[in-house]
Design an enzyme around this catalytic site. Sequence first.
Site, PDB file in Angstrom:
ATOM      1  N   LEU A 291       0.821  -1.212   0.000  1.00 33.13           N
ATOM      2  CA  LEU A 291       0.000   0.000   0.000  1.00 33.13           C
ATOM      3  C   LEU A 291       0.854   1.261   0.000  1.00 33.13           C
ATOM      4  CD1 LEU A 291      -2.738  -1.012   2.611  1.00 33.13           C
ATOM      5  CD2 LEU A 291      -3.007  -0.850   0.140  1.00 33.13           C
ATOM      6  N   GLY A 292       2.020   1.182   0.632  1.00 37.33           N
ATOM      7  CA  GLY A 292       2.863   2.371   0.683  1.00 37.33           C
ATOM      8  C   GLY A 292       4.144   2.098   1.442  1.00 37.33           C
TER       9      GLY A 292
ATOM     10  N   GLY B 143       6.954   4.186   3.943  1.00 38.57           N
ATOM     11  CA  GLY B 143       7.231   5.394   4.703  1.00 38.57           C
ATOM     12  C   GLY B 143       8.579   5.324   5.370  1.00 38.57           C
ATOM     13  N   GLY B 144       8.888   6.366   6.163  1.00 37.97           N
ATOM     14  CA  GLY B 144      10.175   6.411   6.831  1.00 37.97           C
ATOM     15  C   GLY B 144      10.335   5.342   7.888  1.00 37.97           C
TER      16      GLY B 144
ATOM     17  N   GLY C 161       8.652   2.160   7.700  1.00 37.45           N
ATOM     18  CA  GLY C 161       8.327   0.808   7.284  1.00 37.45           C
ATOM     19  C   GLY C 161       7.456   0.757   6.046  1.00 37.45           C
ATOM     20  N   ARG C 162       7.137  -0.483   5.647  1.00 37.83           N
ATOM     21  CA  ARG C 162       6.301  -0.740   4.482  1.00 37.83           C
ATOM     22  C   ARG C 162       4.947  -1.243   4.957  1.00 37.83           C
ATOM     23  NH1 ARG C 162       9.771  -1.633  -0.035  1.00 37.83           N
ATOM     24  NH2 ARG C 162       8.384  -3.187  -0.976  1.00 37.83           N
ATOM     25  N   VAL C 163       3.872  -0.816   4.261  1.00 38.91           N
ATOM     26  CA  VAL C 163       2.513  -1.166   4.658  1.00 38.91           C
ATOM     27  C   VAL C 163       1.889  -2.024   3.559  1.00 38.91           C
ATOM     28  CG1 VAL C 163       0.263  -0.309   5.392  1.00 38.91           C
ATOM     29  CG2 VAL C 163       2.319   1.003   5.918  1.00 38.91           C
TER      30      VAL C 163
ATOM     31  N   LYS D 140       1.826  -3.233   8.864  1.00 35.30           N
ATOM     32  CA  LYS D 140       3.015  -2.405   8.722  1.00 35.30           C
ATOM     33  C   LYS D 140       4.220  -3.150   9.280  1.00 35.30           C
ATOM     34  CE  LYS D 140       4.753   2.261   9.332  1.00 35.30           C
ATOM     35  NZ  LYS D 140       4.434   3.634   9.710  1.00 35.30           N
TER      36      LYS D 140
ATOM     37  N   ASP E 252       3.278  12.175  15.301  1.00 31.11           N
ATOM     38  CA  ASP E 252       3.565  12.127  13.861  1.00 31.11           C
ATOM     39  C   ASP E 252       2.307  12.430  13.046  1.00 31.11           C
ATOM     40  OD1 ASP E 252       5.316  11.904  11.759  1.00 31.11           O
ATOM     41  OD2 ASP E 252       5.118   9.743  11.560  1.00 31.11           O
TER      42      ASP E 252
END
Length: 669
Positions: free
Chosen positions: A348-349, A351-352, A354-356, A371, A467
């Site tokens: 899905l995406g 980020g700084g 981890g991966r989702v 995640k 965050d």
Amino acid sequence: MFSKLLMWLFLMRYVASKGNDDDFIYNGFRGTNMSLDGAAEITSDGLLLLTNSIQQKSGHAFYPFPLHFKPSQGKTQSFSTNFVFAIVPKYPEVRSYGAAFVISRSKEFPRGQVGQYMGIFNPKNVGNSSNHIAAIELDTYLNPEFNDIDDNHVGVDINGLDSITSAHAAYFSNMSGGFKNLSLISGEPMHVWVEYNSLQNHLNVTLSPIGLPKPDRPLLSSTVNLSSIMLDDMYVGFSSSTKTVPTSYYILGWSFKMNGQATALDLSRLPKLPRIGPKKKSKLLSFGLPIIVLFFTLMAISAIGVIVRRKIKFAEVLEDWEREYGPHRFSYKDLFMATKGFKDKELLGVGGFGRVYRGVLPASKIKVAVKKISHESRQGMREFISEIVSLGRLRHWNLVRLLGYCRRRRELLLVYDFMPNGSLEKFLFDHPKKMLTWSQRFQIVKGVASGLLYLHEEWEQVILHRDIKASNVLLDSEMNGRLGDFGLARLYDHGTDPQTTHMVGTFGYLAPELTTTGKATTSTDVFSFGAFMLEVACGRRPIDPRLPVDEVILVEWVSECWRRGTILAATDPKLGLDYEVEEMELVLKLGLLCSHPLLAARPSMRQVIQFLDRDSPLPELSSDGLGAAILAVGHYKGFDDLRFSCPSSLEQWSASTSSVLESIPSGGH
């Protein structure tokens, strides 16, 4: 004479076709003339099935003719009804929305929404006095927006879903003389009696398991005048609505009477519910069981090698202290299967932190987001997991629910509810495929503010999110904003100071004081929320090095527009002029106030909610300075003597903001 006879025959035929309009009884529904809508149907066994779907659907079933609730004198008549219902979930551990007995001016609800609105109301008309709807809800889902007491209650609703009175599902035992709890989603039939006395304006609701005599005491007893709700002709029936969880809502029998006691149902004639669970073993299976056991024993022995290899593949880090967190811990095997082996097509995406991945849990078929975060074994892991489990108990409509976690080697996996529309970020920046309207954006801002207020003040502990940004705000199927990603969140008790001094977050959202103290507070969350509000209104990121120098920092650019008296120039150009001017100005100015470099100048989230709801006026910002605004906020916070230095001009405010941002090292966290 002949014409009178024809008239009499016509009237008799009309009455026969219409039926008795104040007294009816259904011991099962086979062959009955019910008015059905949506997912409602009558099964071949004679059960009235309201909904039974894995999709979000609603079902309505009404007596086909209107009943005369008001005679000529204009006062609502007394009435009574009793019915037997059953709610049968396919997965008992996953709750869906409930059902309701409804009295309405119409038997059709074209604008009724599924989910928490029961297929009757929608966000715009819920609570309106023009609805002319009274209902007895059998609710199996906790909806904070309607002030539900729990996820297993009975309530009396008037023109909306915020019950005027409600109680946990239970029945009065005539034998023991006390109330005993019931589970509405037990799958067992239950009997409900609803009685209204128009002389005393008294409404009683009584509940019991099927087969027991009617309890001596009702579960709910309320004084309510239905005369203002009822019209001359009203319809009676049932409505239900499901989540994306297979749940069956059945009505087995129903009796109703105006101005009298409804006829008792003949329980022996009611249809049976579909069988739950496996069929009984046949004699052949009983005799062949030893052979079957032997066969599977041999198969198990031959499969030992495969099992050993699978155990190595799905090996987890599980220490003794984690066993107490039972339900909050997911097996790596389940998450591996849910995400199809963490394939890239399920990503899905990134980020700084981890991966989702998108996933569907194999047992419950619930959609989740998983995640993956890399971590090293450290002394604080036990405390971190404890906080993750605590966050899993959060329940708020505008928060993405953290379902649990899993640890494996050097990976920490966090499991969240799946949000079908993904993050808000992809609808705001660059060239989004779908443009959000201003109305949607404003509702998202209010929703995230409500969720953040819950974290700061309304839960049992103070929770610092740390965050807050557009990429961490996810959108559900109805484009409601939900604050997610609690991987950096920290908890502490109300009335105490947070102990963390490790500065984390995302560049562009960090409050200036973090660079000197490293200490996160609710005010540092408010700063990030201010940057988030400006993101939503302006359609751009807090820091964008691709823009001209004087526009790189979003808060400075918006403040410069405000100083020039052209604050609306900061509005997202993709909106054109399609926005409410007052709302846009409110969000832009409130974003500046929340992201003020001085901690004491920022409002609390409760104040932010009051400003957004127009319950309190926003302190007026002047181009000569922010002192008045800061002092006004200090007054709202309850400070009798607010002592701090404030910039004498907007130029000093921008300069202080720039210097703080320049002091933050690059790298994003």
